[in-house]
Motif scaffolding. Structure first.
Motif, short mmCIF file in Angstrom:
data_model
loop_
_atom_site.label_atom_id
_atom_site.label_comp_id
_atom_site.label_asym_id
_atom_site.label_seq_id
_atom_site.Cartn_x
_atom_site.Cartn_y
_atom_site.Cartn_z
N ALA A 188 5.60 9.25 -12.00
CA ALA A 188 6.18 9.53 -11.06
C ALA A 188 4.98 10.29 -10.06
O ALA A 188 4.89 9.66 -8.85
CB ALA A 188 7.24 10.63 -11.14
N CYS A 223 3.32 7.74 -8.75
CA CYS A 223 4.25 6.66 -6.82
C CYS A 223 3.84 7.48 -5.93
O CYS A 223 3.78 6.81 -5.23
CB CYS A 223 5.22 6.32 -8.12
SG CYS A 223 5.86 5.28 -9.50
N PHE A 224 4.14 8.52 -6.28
CA PHE A 224 4.39 9.43 -5.19
C PHE A 224 3.47 9.25 -4.00
O PHE A 224 3.12 9.51 -2.58
CB PHE A 224 4.78 10.58 -5.35
CG PHE A 224 6.30 11.49 -5.01
CD1 PHE A 224 6.92 10.57 -4.94
CD2 PHE A 224 6.34 11.98 -6.73
CE1 PHE A 224 8.07 10.84 -5.32
CE2 PHE A 224 7.60 11.90 -7.10
CZ PHE A 224 8.89 11.79 -6.17
N TRP A 240 7.22 3.29 -2.51
CA TRP A 240 6.72 4.08 -3.70
C TRP A 240 7.94 5.44 -3.74
O TRP A 240 7.88 5.90 -4.74
CB TRP A 240 5.20 4.14 -3.61
CG TRP A 240 4.82 2.99 -4.00
CD1 TRP A 240 4.59 1.93 -2.50
CD2 TRP A 240 4.37 1.89 -5.62
NE1 TRP A 240 3.46 0.90 -3.89
CE2 TRP A 240 3.98 0.86 -5.43
CE3 TRP A 240 4.42 2.45 -6.60
CZ2 TRP A 240 3.32 0.45 -6.61
CZ3 TRP A 240 4.43 2.23 -7.69
CH2 TRP A 240 3.35 1.31 -7.14
N THR A 241 8.16 5.77 -2.68
CA THR A 241 8.78 7.16 -2.60
C THR A 241 10.00 6.96 -3.74
O THR A 241 9.83 7.89 -4.71
CB THR A 241 9.51 7.65 -1.98
OG1 THR A 241 7.82 7.94 -1.03
CG2 THR A 241 10.20 8.92 -1.86
N TRP A 261 11.79 7.80 -11.27
CA TRP A 261 11.26 9.01 -12.83
C TRP A 261 11.42 10.19 -12.85
O TRP A 261 11.75 10.50 -14.46
CB TRP A 261 9.36 7.79 -12.63
CG TRP A 261 9.08 6.65 -12.92
CD1 TRP A 261 8.65 5.31 -11.48
CD2 TRP A 261 9.69 5.93 -14.48
NE1 TRP A 261 8.72 4.42 -12.62
CE2 TRP A 261 8.85 3.99 -13.78
CE3 TRP A 261 10.24 5.87 -15.48
CZ2 TRP A 261 9.26 3.69 -14.62
CZ3 TRP A 261 9.93 5.16 -15.90
CH2 TRP A 261 9.80 4.17 -16.07
N GLY A 307 9.30 7.14 -7.48
CA GLY A 307 8.80 8.50 -8.28
C GLY A 307 10.22 9.10 -8.39
O GLY A 307 9.97 9.67 -9.33
#
Length: 134
Positions: free
Chosen positions: A112, A115-116, A69-70, A76, A73
């Motif tokens: 983002a 996501c982070f 997921w990082t 984005w 992010g």
């Protein structure tokens, strides 16, 4: 005001709709989305060969996002920077909407941030909060 509020709401809607997708499909879907976002400006070609370089960078970041997921992010946020450059250069993401790159530069960080935080379902978070005894 609406030029700022609408993109934020679009980002939140994106998060909400993605919350309907179960993991690990949600992460994989978002990795594909961020990789595809790299190609959003290709047809305009405002930055010449750098458009292709950026597309390749986001394809790599999207690939890494299949497991992280990082990285999604980061993708984005990279797209946010690209949006700002295009807005300042006067080449919007949607040729018929002058401030579309500006809006995208506001929307993308909303995604983002989500996501982070691990791209968790906001529907589940809301359901858990409703069940917590007080």
């Amino acid at each position: 005001m609406i030029a700022v509020l609408a993109p934020i709401l679009i980002g939140l809607l994106y998060v909400l709709l993605n919350s309907l997708i179960a993991e690990p499909h949600r992460r994989k879907f978002n990795a594909v989305m961020v990789a595809g976002a790299g190609a959003a400006y290709l047809s305009g070609g405002a930055l010449g060969p750098w458009e292709i370089v950026f597309c390749a960078v986001l394809a790599y970041v999207g690939f890494r996002g299949l497991d992280s997921w990082t990285f999604i992010g980061i993708g984005w946020l990279l797209h946010t920077a690209w949006d700002v450059v295009h807005h300042l250069k006067g080449q919007p993401i949607l040729p018929f909407a002058h401030d579309s790159s500006f809006g995208c530069a506001i929307c993308d960080p909303v995604i983002a941030i989500w996501c982070f935080t691990g791209g968790r379902s906001v529907l589940r978070v809301g359901a858990r909060a409703a069940r917590v005894p007080r």
